[in-house]
Design a protein around this motif. Sequence first.
Motif, PDB file in Angstrom:
ATOM      1  N   LEU A 107      -6.338   4.455  -1.982  1.00 61.00           N
ATOM      2  CA  LEU A 107      -6.496   3.920  -3.336  1.00 61.00           C
ATOM      3  C   LEU A 107      -7.711   4.527  -4.028  1.00 61.00           C
ATOM      4  CD1 LEU A 107      -6.505   1.846  -5.704  1.00 61.00           C
ATOM      5  CD2 LEU A 107      -7.363   0.147  -4.066  1.00 61.00           C
TER       6      LEU A 107
ATOM      7  N   GLY B   3       0.819  -1.208   0.000  1.00 60.16           N
ATOM      8  CA  GLY B   3       0.000   0.000   0.000  1.00 60.16           C
ATOM      9  C   GLY B   3       0.850   1.254   0.000  1.00 60.16           C
TER      10      GLY B   3
ATOM     11  N   SER C 230       1.609   2.131 -10.368  1.00 57.31           N
ATOM     12  CA  SER C 230       0.856   2.160  -9.122  1.00 57.31           C
ATOM     13  C   SER C 230      -0.321   1.184  -9.187  1.00 57.31           C
ATOM     14  CB  SER C 230       0.364   3.578  -8.838  1.00 57.31           C
ATOM     15  OG  SER C 230      -0.401   3.625  -7.661  1.00 57.31           O
TER      16      SER C 230
ATOM     17  N   TRP D 294      -1.163  -1.774  -6.682  1.00 60.39           N
ATOM     18  CA  TRP D 294      -2.453  -1.787  -5.988  1.00 60.39           C
ATOM     19  C   TRP D 294      -3.155  -3.129  -6.190  1.00 60.39           C
ATOM     20  CZ3 TRP D 294      -3.230   1.017  -2.111  1.00 60.39           C
ATOM     21  CH2 TRP D 294      -2.991   2.392  -2.059  1.00 60.39           C
TER      22      TRP D 294
ATOM     23  N   HIS E 108      -5.078   2.415   3.627  1.00 59.53           N
ATOM     24  CA  HIS E 108      -4.516   2.343   2.272  1.00 59.53           C
ATOM     25  C   HIS E 108      -5.626   2.190   1.233  1.00 59.53           C
ATOM     26  CE1 HIS E 108      -0.349   2.473   3.333  1.00 59.53           C
ATOM     27  NE2 HIS E 108      -0.375   1.358   4.037  1.00 59.53           N
TER      28      HIS E 108
ATOM     29  N   ALA F 272       2.502   1.611  -3.517  1.00 60.40           N
ATOM     30  CA  ALA F 272       1.545   2.099  -4.516  1.00 60.40           C
ATOM     31  C   ALA F 272       1.242   3.581  -4.307  1.00 60.40           C
ATOM     32  CB  ALA F 272       0.258   1.277  -4.445  1.00 60.40           C
TER      33      ALA F 272
END
Length: 430
Positions: free
Chosen positions: A401, A360, A375, A379, A397, A363
């Motif tokens: 995202l 996490g 990324s 992810w 995280h 990314a």
Amino acid sequence: MREGGVGNAQLARTVNRIGGELGVPLHYDKTAVSHWLKGSLPKAEARPAVVEGLSRLLGRPVTSSEAGLGDVAEPAPPDVVSGVVDLGRADMAPSRRAVLGAGLYSATLAIPQFEDLAGRTEAVSAGRTVHIGMSDVSTVRTMTAKIADILDELGGGHARPMAAAFLVNTVGPYLRADGGEAVKKAMKAAASDLVYLTGWMAMYEREHGTGQKYYLQALTLAGSAEDHVTYCRTLRGMALQASNLGYGNKALELADSAAEAAPAAGPRLVAFLRGQQAHGAAMVKDRRQAFARLRETEEALSRAEGRNDAIGGYDRAAYEFHVAHVMWELGDRAGSVTALRRSNRYRPHGERQGRVHATGLLATRLLAMRHVEESCEVWGRFLDDYAAISSARGDEHFATLRRGLRPYRRLPAVRALSTRVRSVERLKAA
């Protein structure tokens, strides 16, 4: 506020941030602080955050009475066993966990010295009819290792209530039981390991006030057991907590204290401590010290032998993770990303919770560098693990995202990832 040169807007921002640490939304601005200065009071649930905010800004403890928010009577500090049991009882069921005032992290807390803690639990462990032996100590050690394994595989959301229940129902009575002096000392050392681990889980779940309280109880138990190793590992955990919250000076101070408390540490523990010192030094922009500590970390790790224990262990993945933090704090973004990739390659397959955080973070940093497709690929690996664990850090995280990819939602890689995100959301909600 005059003493510390604190402005209205500065105090408001600090109070809001402290509320955010506990998931309690506070939205004060400089106008609200002006009203407080004229005599109105902030709402009751926000007052501990105001007091802690003033403490942090002044760098010393501030009482509620001194801040003009009323004279709040503080309960007498419990003995260490009662303190551990009370914390565990509140932790056994997540729905009963403490709210703002009870769960507040203090950035100005005084840390008890190892030499001052010897014998602190003798009064509560004497004169009981239950008798313990070394087999009971072994039970605590074994359960602690099993809980650490569950933490790695399934996350703190599952492991921590188990640890709390074991503390309340088994370890508490053991600590109050009778037994030989060697057995009682060994039991306190074993208990301090478990209390440290439970505090680490609370910290990882972003319940920093609760984590800090567990850490303080672990320090007391370790000191009473004359267990320098667990005492210094706990201080190192407190340094990590301070770094997570952005307190660089405090993080370095605690990391240095942890290293000083372990004069006879083996090479793996030395690496464990030096790596945290490197991170703290980087946070205060001391480049020379940060890289010197990293060199010491790598050298100590190269000399380490034997089993890398689950609690307080340190391996190549952890070292590269510290390298990544140092690089990021000192402005080398590309170097930090490279180190995070190395860390993930070294990470054991079964260490799912640690991998969720590491992927996490990788990314997130790739996205901050606008490497969107890379990324997305990371992810995707994050989602593979996140779907199977319960972790507040993982939830954080996951929120990053969803929020971070919105500006790029027209890109094919982002559209494909968004489909997976919705699938994981449904799974988590089921």
